[in-house]
Design a protein around this motif. Structure first.
Motif, PDB file in Angstrom:
ATOM      1  N   THR A  11     -22.886 101.314  11.267  1.00  0.00           N
ATOM      2  CA  THR A  11     -22.308 101.006  12.654  1.00  0.00           C
ATOM      3  C   THR A  11     -23.529 101.030  13.789  1.00  0.00           C
ATOM      4  O   THR A  11     -24.505 102.048  13.686  1.00  0.00           O
ATOM      5  N   ARG A  13     -25.680 101.371  17.097  1.00  0.00           N
ATOM      6  CA  ARG A  13     -25.918 102.281  18.308  1.00  0.00           C
ATOM      7  C   ARG A  13     -25.934 101.630  19.623  1.00  0.00           C
ATOM      8  O   ARG A  13     -26.751 100.942  19.806  1.00  0.00           O
ATOM      9  N   LEU A  48     -20.118 107.768  19.559  1.00  0.00           N
ATOM     10  CA  LEU A  48     -20.984 106.752  19.268  1.00  0.00           C
ATOM     11  C   LEU A  48     -22.367 107.186  19.562  1.00  0.00           C
ATOM     12  O   LEU A  48     -23.345 106.445  19.240  1.00  0.00           O
TER      13      LEU A  48
END
Length: 303
Positions: A11, A13, A48
């Protein structure tokens, strides 16, 4: 976007570059804002942990920004303090229900220093608009950040605000965009040579390395066009209780970025972005410190 979610270790950033300021409303209220800040704020709520890069003044408003970010759990390593310029502010006025902005010149976020940039993450997903690039100091900082992150994916929400943009400067910024979010008025402004919306869309795909172009259409929802020619449309499911539309586009952008980071299909991402934006127009201003506001989306989206 792909139909398969990324694994957690993959994932990216978000690195969010640009303005943070206080929106001042006619009723005397003030709300933390600025398009990049709004996006970063929402992404933090959605888990996130963005790196927000901006600057505030050495003043009480600047301390309010830093404290709010810390209270929200945000990384403040990218928030610089300018000893020479004040924390940004915008006067918001409404005409026929639409917000209009008077943006203070020479604010701290105009003077983000390249030499004070934090090290960017290796898996960066870059976001910026056009407003924070209006002054050469912040523009140089952005160029340095873009150079440091190399081939990192880039999402641009140009967010044009007269008179703070110039076509000759805007064109090279757009060259790095993999995803571009724009409204219909902005589309006409940056591609004036084309006679209609279809011609403008074709022109952008002919000249930019875009994967997706997302066009917001206010109460009509939004459309997305891919480089392969796919077209998607999303409309509000029901009329929302509208307090103001300040930050509605930023909330939409935040969920687009969320979908990119998690690998959601674009159709699903558009629907979720529209749902979230429809809720944000029920707020005064673009952000809220009430975590309960985000919880239904977190639960429903499995975040």
């Amino acid at each position: 976007m792909t139909d398969k979610p990324h694994c957690a270790t993959a994932t990216p950033r978000p690195v969010i570059f640009g303005e943070v300021l206080f929106d001042r409303f006619p009723d005397g209220s003030t709300v933390l804002g600025g398009a990049p800040f709004n996006v970063a704020w929402h992404l933090q709520a959605f888990g996130l942990q963005p790196l927000f890069v901006s600057a505030v003044g050495a003043d009480p408003l600047g301390e309010q920004v830093r404290t709010a970010m810390q209270d929200w759990g945000m990384d403040v390593s990218g928030l610089q303090t300018s000893p020479d310029y004040p924390t940004g502010a915008v006067e918001v006025r409404f005409h026929d229900g639409e917000p209009h902005y008077t943006i203070t010149p020479d604010s701290a976020w105009d003077f983000i220093r390249a030499e004070k940039l934090p090290p960017p993450p290796a898996n960066a997903l870059l976001y910026h608009g056009s407003l924070a690039l209006r002054q050469p100091v912040s523009r140089h900082a952005w160029e340095q950040l873009a150079q440091q992150t190399g081939a990192a994916a880039r999402f641009i929400d140009i967010n044009l605000r007269a008179p703070w943009w110039d076509e000759t400067l805007l064109t090279p910024w757009l060259q790095g965009a993999r995803w571009l979010k724009i409204n219909a008025d902005e589309l006409a402004a940056i591609v004036p040579q084309a006679g209609d919306a279809e011609g403008r869309i074709r022109s952008l795909f002919d000249t930019l390395p875009l994967e997706w172009l997302v066009i917001t259409q206010g109460a009509a929802g939004a459309a997305a066009v891919s480089a392969s020619g796919a077209r998607l449309q999303v409309r509000p499911e029901q009329a929302a209780q509208v307090v103001d539309t300040v930050g509605a586009g930023d909330s939409f952008s935040s969920v687009l970025l969320l979908g990119l980071a998690h690998g959601w299909p674009m159709e699903q991402t558009l629907q979720r972005a529209q749902q979230f934006a429809a809720a944000v127009v029920g707020l005064r201003g673009a952000t809220t410190r009430q975590r309960a506001f985000y919880q239904p989306f977190i639960d429903h989206w499995g975040l």
